[in-house]
Write a protein that holds these residues in place. Sequence first.
Motif, mmCIF file in Angstrom:
data_model
loop_
_atom_site.group_PDB
_atom_site.id
_atom_site.type_symbol
_atom_site.label_atom_id
_atom_site.label_comp_id
_atom_site.label_asym_id
_atom_site.label_seq_id
_atom_site.Cartn_x
_atom_site.Cartn_y
_atom_site.Cartn_z
ATOM 1 N N SER A 113 0.803 -1.215 0.000
ATOM 2 C CA SER A 113 0.000 0.000 0.000
ATOM 3 C C SER A 113 0.838 1.268 0.000
ATOM 4 N N PHE B 22 -6.415 1.017 -0.716
ATOM 5 C CA PHE B 22 -6.225 2.439 -0.421
ATOM 6 C C PHE B 22 -6.208 3.263 -1.700
ATOM 7 N N PRO B 23 -6.570 4.554 -1.622
ATOM 8 C CA PRO B 23 -6.513 5.401 -2.819
ATOM 9 C C PRO B 23 -5.070 5.785 -3.125
ATOM 10 N N SER B 24 -4.662 5.649 -4.384
ATOM 11 C CA SER B 24 -3.270 5.970 -4.732
ATOM 12 C C SER B 24 -3.019 7.448 -4.678
ATOM 13 N N LEU C 263 -2.920 -0.733 -3.262
ATOM 14 C CA LEU C 263 -3.441 0.545 -3.752
ATOM 15 C C LEU C 263 -4.495 0.303 -4.833
#
Lengths: 237, 571
Positions: free
Chosen positions: B292, B342-344, B318
Amino acid sequence: MEVEKGTKMGFEETELRLGLPGNGGGGTEGGESAKKRGFSATVDLKLNLSSKEGGDDTNHEKTQTENNLLATDPAKPPAKAQVVGWPPVRSFRKNMLAVQKSSTDQGSAEKVPGGNATFVKVSMVGAPYLRKVDLKNYKSYHELSGALGELLSSFTIGNCGSHGTKDFLNESRLIDLLNGTDYVPTYEDKDGDWMLVGDVPWDMFVESCKRLRIMKGTEATGLAPRAMEKCKNRSFK
Amino acid sequence: MNYFPDEVLEHIFDFVTSQRDRNSVSQVCKPWYKIESSSRPKVFVGNCYAISPQRVIERFPGLKSITLKGKPHFADFNLVPQDWGGFVYPWIEAFAKKSVGLEEIKLKRMIISDDCLELISRSFPNFKSLVLVSCEGFTTDGLAAIASNCRFLRELDLQENDVEDHRGHWLSCFPDTCTSLVSLNFACLKGEVNLAALERLIARSPNLRSLRLNNAVPLDILQNILIRAPHLVDLGVGSYVNDPDSETYNKLVMAIQNCMSVKSLSGFLEVAPHCLSAFHLICPNLTSLNLSYASGIHGTELIKLIRHCMKLQRLWILDCIGDGGLEVVASTCKDLQEIRVFPSDPYIGHAAVTEAGLVALSVGCPKLHSILYFCQQMTNAALITVAKNRPNFTRFRLCILDPTRPDAVTNQPLDEGFGAIVQSCKGLRRLSMTGLLTDQVFLYIGMHAKQLEMLSIAFAGNTDKGMQYVLNGCKKLRKLEIRDCPFGNEALLMDVGKYETMRSLWMSSCEVTLEGCKSLAKKMPRLNVEIINENDLMDVGADDRQKVEKMFLYRTLAGPRKDAPGFVWTL
């Protein structure tokens, strides 16, 4: 009658109102609408868009607007509206990703916005408008002074000498220039105090600088005597 | 059982390890209380302000391991000012004074100073393990003290802390006699490390099983390390920037292939994406993979890697993996239990996964029970499908980047979708929701989420009824955190006794007023009701009808805390 009611219900359902769906406005929704400050309103406030009062826009429209604002559409620069704490990603993670991104991107890197503002306003006495610089673009005071000089050269005041404002942050010139009508670079730090540019290491300066102000020597009378002394002893690195 | 001598009881209690179970044991009768309390080795304090260190020491004199949590969860997202509190010094000072034989300290979201680290290193001769998660206030000088003085140190685990880095000297502070290290994690440090000292340390640590490096460790050193530590079970690669044609790279490939015991892989904080194939050989052994922070790896590389990870149980990744990538995860990782996407690019506000990825996971991964999912959009249909496929969810956290976005297809609120989740997942303990949500979803939660312990809500609900449904229905609720919702005094004051059954309540940007908070504080003396007003110091004469921007309340036996800064007002 049925059709009319139907369409009205449909419109209400898609409206970003606060009634329960299908409930057609029972209860005290009107009052509630005014009270709730939704995400869209918060974003609107930040971008000075039309207010959300009364929920005029349809829900769909609102989503469109937000998507336009927040999407990475190359045609439009992304709006940097940041609602505090959103999205809920740990600051450590946010910072880490931002640093990684800026070290891999070439030109228009996404700099770390937020608490330590790297874009700072630069104001200069007598200038009709302010400018902005991204402190992360520079690695030293020397680079910054060069950039500021260029930025503000459009505001050249005659009495800066033959070199123009380009040199006004140059150390030796500064000493020469610090007499009455000449210029002192100052900045506001995180605590709200006005400080003389150049005292602290560059990295610390970038972290704590909130805005820059090129003061006239006469304005900076509180600073000037110290400034002169410091200028004599210090070299802009 | 009262006829058994104390030592026998104590021995039996040794097998009871969870704090909850031990709490139950201690409530059976007085003798059991005494024996259990005097022999309990591990204590967990979920809120460091809920009780004083002196009381803990008094009750548990045999204490060896302490876990403390400080700031409220929303502090992770900058909603709590930095100096709000969570200082660990008073605890360490108290333990040191009473010569508690402390061996293990785990802290989360607390402030720990270098002086405190120094005190720890000097006060507990048997000290073995320090785990710091999301903490701050210290520098590498403090780490140097730990390294120098803790002669039997086994574990130094730094996770996502904000550490002021004074550069690599601390690693050289481990004396040559220190050979006891089992776990070393300094991935969150931003500065240089003394590479020679690191290599020497690893060479003399035969028990080292877990090593997570920061990005200051270059490839050739990594290769040396892997050769010296082939028994590693958990590896965090810092920097992985290499030239696939170089000899260094080839040597590295050989070294990696030797590490067949690695089960957990993380890091790649800096990565040249085309060389990940070196790891493909150890992928089939992995049960845990955390990429991540590896924003340099593109979706296609990620997918290639995942195809080799058949035994994966835990995956943090990600969103650039995309819905397609998640389908590959679903078809490859049949043992998957936990996933976090998760948002990159959290600043742009656009995620690369949608409801499709979530559905794929629910279909393909029968053991999946814990999810954190940042996505661009969601639909009721998808959530209903997920609920049907995966009734075994215990943790369900969904974050749509636009938090009030309705169903992407029907434009309806997502009430029905989340309703299906809580109805189907009877063991759900943690839930966070986003999307357009009305009071209806809270009705569902109150009705069905009987095991729910933690609920996070943002930009949701219409009236006080929403919050009331939750407070009424969720009997096991311990932590409730709410931001930007239209819940006011009526909800807050509906059942004041409820808050003594909970650890804490956070409400920010809601409709609660000063008057409501004051009323609550008056009725419940064993709650600390804190008003956090970071813009000005508290105006004691403030209008009671004023809305409170941030309120944090928690049950406590320690009374109002004495270390509250000026902008925190305990009513």
